[in-house]
Design an enzyme around this catalytic site. Sequence first.
Site, mmCIF file in Angstrom:
data_model
loop_
_atom_site.group_PDB
_atom_site.id
_atom_site.type_symbol
_atom_site.label_atom_id
_atom_site.label_comp_id
_atom_site.label_asym_id
_atom_site.label_seq_id
_atom_site.Cartn_x
_atom_site.Cartn_y
_atom_site.Cartn_z
ATOM 1 C CG HIS A 376 -2.110 -0.861 1.132
ATOM 2 N ND1 HIS A 376 -3.278 -0.510 0.477
ATOM 3 C CD2 HIS A 376 -2.323 -2.118 1.601
ATOM 4 C CE1 HIS A 376 -4.153 -1.494 0.568
ATOM 5 N NE2 HIS A 376 -3.595 -2.485 1.242
ATOM 6 C CE LYS A 567 -6.584 13.775 0.467
ATOM 7 N NZ LYS A 567 -6.968 12.533 -0.147
ATOM 8 N NE ARG A 568 -1.971 8.426 6.716
ATOM 9 C CZ ARG A 568 -0.821 8.297 6.044
ATOM 10 N NH1 ARG A 568 0.304 8.776 6.557
ATOM 11 N NH2 ARG A 568 -0.790 7.697 4.874
ATOM 12 C CE LYS A 573 -2.465 10.630 2.854
ATOM 13 N NZ LYS A 573 -3.004 9.902 1.703
ATOM 14 C CB THR A 675 -10.271 4.846 -0.800
ATOM 15 O OG1 THR A 675 -9.821 5.146 0.521
ATOM 16 C CG2 THR A 675 -9.545 3.607 -1.295
ATOM 17 C CE LYS A 679 -14.022 5.942 1.555
ATOM 18 N NZ LYS A 679 -13.162 6.105 2.737
#
Length: 831
Positions: A376, A567-568, A573, A675, A679
């Site tokens: 991952h 998100k984290r 990111k 992911t 969504k």
Amino acid sequence: MPNRHFKHSKPKCDLTQLPSLGMGADDLIMDFKRNYSHRLGRDEYCRSPHYAYEALSLTITDRLIERWKKSFSAYKAQDCKRAYYLSMEFLMGRTLSNAMLNLGLDDAVKKAMYDLGLDLEELQESEPDAGLGNGGLGRLAACFIDSCATLQLPVTGYGLRYEYGMFSQAISKGEQIENPDHWLRNGNVWEIERAERTYRIKFGGHTERHRDDNGKEKTRWVETHDVLAIAYDTPVPGYQNGTVNTLRLWKASATEEFDLQEFNAGDYAESVAAKNTAENITMVLYPNDANENGKALRLRQQYLLASASLQDVIALWVATRGNDFSEFAAKNCFQLNDTHPSIAVAELMRLLVDKHNLPWDEAWQITRQTMAYTNHTLLPEALERWSVNLFKQLLPRLMEIIFEINARFLAEVSAHWPGDSARLRRMSLIEEGHEQMVRMAYLAIVGSFSVNGVAALHSKLLQQGLFRDFYELWPTKFNNKTNGVTPRRWLANCNPDLAALITEAIGDDWVTDLSQLHKLAPFADDKKFRKRWREVRQRAKQRLVDYKKQELLMDLNVNALFDVQVKRIHEYKRQLLNVLHVIYLYQRIKQGDTQNWVDRCVLIGGKAAPGYYMAKKIIKLINNVANVINHDPDVGNKLKLVFMPNYRVSAMEKICPGADLSEQISTAGKEASGTGNMKFMMNGALTIGTLDGANIEIREEVGDENFFLFGLTEDQVESLHQHYDPVAIINQDEELKAVIALLECGHFNQFEPGIFDPIIASLKNPQDPWMTIADFRSFVEAQKRVEMAYQDQERWTRMSILNTAASGKFSADRTINEYNDEIWKLPKVKV
């Protein structure tokens, strides 16, 4: 540890046989009252919604258990192949509403609660999130086991029953504060303790050699400090199909409650020390491993998960087939969810060789035919490595087995590439250096028959980069399984208004076959349908406004563009890039540059790992910038920046339906999949993103004209590393220069001088691997295209419908079907 059974004479009837429970509102009311009054001991004077929630949950659980037992019986009767999903994380969220949906009880429960004068929404809000995960990895595992049950595949999830889940995040003076998330404080009504499924887990001690009765040399692992792993089972229902699978979580417990001699001698602390040490293993999700104690605890967690799960599967095998393992590989498959459970490779060898006396070669053949590994991450630092010394101390027998696996593997490599010592060093399971380290990802690859990435680009980069040597040795072992999310929770359940509109237009087959959503595409050209779509999405935005107003005492403009990044919190990111754009917009407002302005609410949420200094600084920056912008009268409703604290599954269920724009802006080549992007897309949000992770496939599905692309490609990121000069880029871009100047002058930290210097330094660093500055201008231009599209609401609505219509590929059902067709090869068992 042997299973415990009560002794009895042969019963005159089946003790478990009962009439089927009714599914109507009246049946639910009767069982609710019985549970509330008798099982929970409450009366009409009790006003806490928590006990009403428990009574309703028990009522639903009884119906789940009926189907659960039938599912187990069906698998047993068919003697079918089974798969086991081993994951350190299962981010389940709340169970009640999902169970109601999957059992087809939504309408009956609503009527029952209405007749009882109870607020169903209030009861649902009483349920704590089962936060047994950090983010995408754990939520993916939850989606996957939902899909396995919906597809009627015999799959069991194995994880750990953490007493404290992912920490509860609060914000104080802009800083993240971590509070314990004691989600089990009031117990867990959905689980059943299986004390008969208890196993000994060995730690410490040493090994010794001996010869068995046949003169064969054997190894014993002795003088160990043992811990018990106790099973707790949670039912996982498929969507209205009668199948209920199992999520089995392990709780660590001491072998003795306390040392009675120590207690009688008056040393109370020592008398319970062993108990406390044992239970600490499953006390907290992912301990901080910045120190040796943290590292040791995390390794203990991983081994307890692997050992207990494998012992459990083998115990079931031996109970029905004895010590004949000739068909074991044909009937069992273990899917390792990321590198965390990779110790299972060595543990299965230990159990087969040491406990069940199989020859090494036979045991190795079984192991390599049953283990499958999902990777991952593309970040090398996230691939787990454990100190050999720590391994020898905690798991001496496992270390011996890993050394033996490595020796045999390197002989295989040497035979394939004679004399290539550099390749031998690169591929060895043991990394040499100042301190020897065990490369756990390599152990997983060597011990598995399948290795997959989770998006097309991710799998390609694994093969060409991180695992290139292994790909060259075993090209057929590698494959891709693009991630997906369950449409039951992430559309049907969290966005019932939109789900109802979709069902009215194309029927309800999409709930279990998301590819059916392509039938929505023609409706994008229907003006009346676009109007209804817009109205449904506007109501979802209003619910999000109401939710945030209640939580943050802040009113948002429902007509603004809702620009969401949840998100984290991590540098790759690039929440920082988002903040730089917000500052750029703020400067435009202050300069009066607001012609054709689009009001915007930028919503950011996520948790920083407790030991991640820079991520915490980013949270502080977001909150400081928000504090300045949101209180500036010149800005008003033109721009809002909101940091949403304590982001979790139940929060995402409210945020996702109300988002207009989904920020998926990671540095190309760093995100494995993502992911959250799926969504949001499923619920009609448009994506602004780089060519990274699953963004690439999302753009392919929806078309470039319905996706806001920006930024360097992965190849461009790699080539730019050689001569990256962020300061030169800043100096050549006047608007970016002004943004950085506003940060440097302390405009957002006037009373906290210097606190953002590390962030500024990282942005200007030529070695910055995230290249935030390099993508700034492209991001700004893409955001201008977003504004132009949003100003034309007919066009935006059309794009929104087409995004939902194109999201069919990103169902976890499709992903799990691919896992099953290409890796597991399980039968679909109707119950």
